[in-house]
Enzyme design. Structure first.
Site: not given
Length: 153
Positions: A70, A75, A90
Protein backbone atom coordinates in the site's frame (compact mmCIF):
# COMPACT_ATOMS: atom_id res chain seq x y z
CA UNK A 1 -33.49 -18.53 -2.26
CA UNK A 2 -30.10 -20.24 -2.02
CA UNK A 3 -27.56 -18.06 -0.16
CA UNK A 4 -23.86 -18.84 -0.60
CA UNK A 5 -21.14 -17.90 1.88
CA UNK A 6 -17.78 -16.59 0.77
CA UNK A 7 -14.68 -15.95 2.94
CA UNK A 8 -12.87 -12.64 2.35
CA UNK A 9 -9.20 -11.88 2.93
CA UNK A 10 -9.83 -8.14 2.87
CA UNK A 11 -7.76 -6.89 5.81
CA UNK A 12 -5.09 -4.35 6.55
CA UNK A 13 -3.51 -2.20 9.25
CA UNK A 14 -3.63 1.60 9.08
CA UNK A 15 -1.30 3.56 11.35
CA UNK A 16 -1.47 7.32 11.90
CA UNK A 17 1.00 9.23 14.06
CA UNK A 18 1.69 12.80 15.11
CA UNK A 19 5.34 13.21 16.07
CA UNK A 20 6.34 16.23 18.16
CA UNK A 21 9.40 17.87 19.69
CA UNK A 22 11.78 16.78 16.94
CA UNK A 23 15.16 18.53 17.24
CA UNK A 24 15.56 21.24 14.57
CA UNK A 25 18.61 19.54 13.04
CA UNK A 26 16.55 16.38 12.47
CA UNK A 27 13.20 17.81 11.32
CA UNK A 28 15.09 19.76 8.63
CA UNK A 29 17.20 16.78 7.51
CA UNK A 30 15.16 15.30 4.66
CA UNK A 31 17.74 12.61 3.92
CA UNK A 32 17.64 11.44 7.54
CA UNK A 33 13.85 11.23 7.34
CA UNK A 34 13.95 9.31 4.05
CA UNK A 35 16.55 6.86 5.38
CA UNK A 36 14.56 6.31 8.58
CA UNK A 37 11.44 5.62 6.51
CA UNK A 38 13.30 3.17 4.25
CA UNK A 39 14.65 1.35 7.30
CA UNK A 40 11.24 1.31 9.00
CA UNK A 41 9.53 0.05 5.86
CA UNK A 42 12.09 -2.74 5.53
CA UNK A 43 11.76 -3.62 9.23
CA UNK A 44 7.96 -3.73 8.82
CA UNK A 45 8.24 -6.39 6.13
CA UNK A 46 6.88 -4.17 3.35
CA UNK A 47 8.38 -3.65 -0.13
CA UNK A 48 9.07 -0.22 -1.66
CA UNK A 49 7.96 0.23 -5.29
CA UNK A 50 8.67 3.97 -5.67
CA UNK A 51 9.14 7.24 -3.77
CA UNK A 52 7.86 10.74 -4.55
CA UNK A 53 9.17 13.76 -2.60
CA UNK A 54 8.39 17.46 -2.51
CA UNK A 55 10.18 20.26 -0.65
CA UNK A 56 8.18 23.36 0.25
CA UNK A 57 9.27 26.99 0.68
CA UNK A 58 10.15 28.36 3.10
CA UNK A 59 10.20 24.96 4.82
CA UNK A 60 8.50 21.60 4.95
CA UNK A 61 8.82 18.31 3.19
CA UNK A 62 6.48 15.58 1.98
CA UNK A 63 7.43 12.04 0.97
CA UNK A 64 5.11 9.34 -0.31
CA UNK A 65 6.30 5.75 -0.60
CA UNK A 66 4.30 3.46 -2.84
CA UNK A 67 4.53 -0.04 -1.40
CA UNK A 68 3.61 -3.40 -2.86
CA UNK A 69 1.36 -3.62 0.21
CA UNK A 70 0.00 0.00 0.00
CA UNK A 71 1.67 3.27 1.12
CA UNK A 72 3.57 5.45 3.60
CA UNK A 73 3.25 9.26 3.62
CA UNK A 74 5.04 11.80 5.81
CA UNK A 75 4.55 15.58 6.04
CA UNK A 76 6.96 17.74 8.08
CA UNK A 77 6.25 21.04 9.82
CA UNK A 78 9.69 22.37 10.80
CA UNK A 79 8.30 25.59 12.30
CA UNK A 80 6.58 23.49 14.99
CA UNK A 81 9.22 20.72 15.06
CA UNK A 82 6.49 18.22 14.18
CA UNK A 83 5.38 15.82 11.48
CA UNK A 84 2.49 13.61 10.48
CA UNK A 85 2.91 10.05 9.20
CA UNK A 86 0.31 7.76 7.65
CA UNK A 87 1.12 4.16 6.80
CA UNK A 88 -1.15 1.39 5.57
CA UNK A 89 -0.39 -2.19 4.64
CA UNK A 90 -2.80 -4.71 3.20
CA UNK A 91 -2.86 -8.21 4.62
CA UNK A 92 -1.39 -9.46 7.88
CA UNK A 93 2.29 -10.08 7.08
CA UNK A 94 3.57 -6.50 7.61
CA UNK A 95 3.85 -4.50 10.82
CA UNK A 96 3.39 -0.82 9.82
CA UNK A 97 3.82 0.29 13.45
CA UNK A 98 7.53 -0.45 12.93
CA UNK A 99 7.77 2.44 10.44
CA UNK A 100 6.61 4.90 13.11
CA UNK A 101 8.84 3.38 15.81
CA UNK A 102 11.97 3.62 13.64
CA UNK A 103 11.13 7.19 12.58
CA UNK A 104 10.56 8.32 16.20
CA UNK A 105 13.87 6.76 17.29
CA UNK A 106 15.84 8.09 14.31
CA UNK A 107 14.55 11.63 14.77
CA UNK A 108 15.02 11.51 18.56
CA UNK A 109 11.49 12.85 18.90
CA UNK A 110 10.44 13.99 22.34
CA UNK A 111 6.83 12.90 22.00
CA UNK A 112 4.41 11.16 19.66
CA UNK A 113 0.85 9.88 19.45
CA UNK A 114 0.03 6.79 17.37
CA UNK A 115 -3.33 5.30 16.34
CA UNK A 116 -3.62 1.81 14.88
CA UNK A 117 -6.76 0.83 13.01
CA UNK A 118 -7.50 -2.69 11.84
CA UNK A 119 -9.38 -2.41 8.56
CA UNK A 120 -11.35 -4.78 6.38
CA UNK A 121 -13.00 -8.06 7.26
CA UNK A 122 -11.26 -10.94 9.01
CA UNK A 123 -11.11 -14.18 7.03
CA UNK A 124 -13.29 -15.94 9.59
CA UNK A 125 -16.18 -13.62 8.68
CA UNK A 126 -18.60 -15.09 6.16
CA UNK A 127 -20.95 -13.01 4.07
CA UNK A 128 -23.81 -14.19 1.88
CA UNK A 129 -23.19 -13.68 -1.83
CA UNK A 130 -26.68 -12.18 -2.19
CA UNK A 131 -28.64 -10.39 0.47
CA UNK A 132 -32.04 -8.83 0.03
CA UNK A 133 -31.63 -5.06 0.49
CA UNK A 134 -27.84 -5.17 0.22
CA UNK A 135 -25.94 -2.04 1.15
CA UNK A 136 -26.39 -2.54 4.88
CA UNK A 137 -24.51 -0.29 7.24
CA UNK A 138 -21.97 -1.39 9.80
CA UNK A 139 -21.24 0.37 13.06
CA UNK A 140 -17.71 1.23 14.08
CA UNK A 141 -16.64 0.57 17.64
CA UNK A 142 -13.52 1.97 19.21
CA UNK A 143 -11.50 0.28 21.92
CA UNK A 144 -9.84 3.31 23.52
CA UNK A 145 -7.61 1.24 25.78
CA UNK A 146 -5.84 -0.52 22.90
CA UNK A 147 -6.02 2.48 20.55
CA UNK A 148 -7.57 0.33 17.83
CA UNK A 149 -10.80 0.92 15.94
CA UNK A 150 -12.65 -2.19 14.90
CA UNK A 151 -15.14 -1.85 12.08
CA UNK A 152 -18.10 -4.16 12.34
CA UNK A 153 -16.27 -6.66 14.57
Amino acid sequence: MDVMSVAYEFVGTHVFADIYDVPAEHINDNELILQALRTGISDSGATICSVQTKEFEPSGFTAVFLLSESHVAVHTYPDTQSLFIDTFTCGTTCKPEKVVEVLVDSLQAGNYRMSVIQRGMPSSTRFPAELPGSGSQQEDSIDQGAGRALAGI
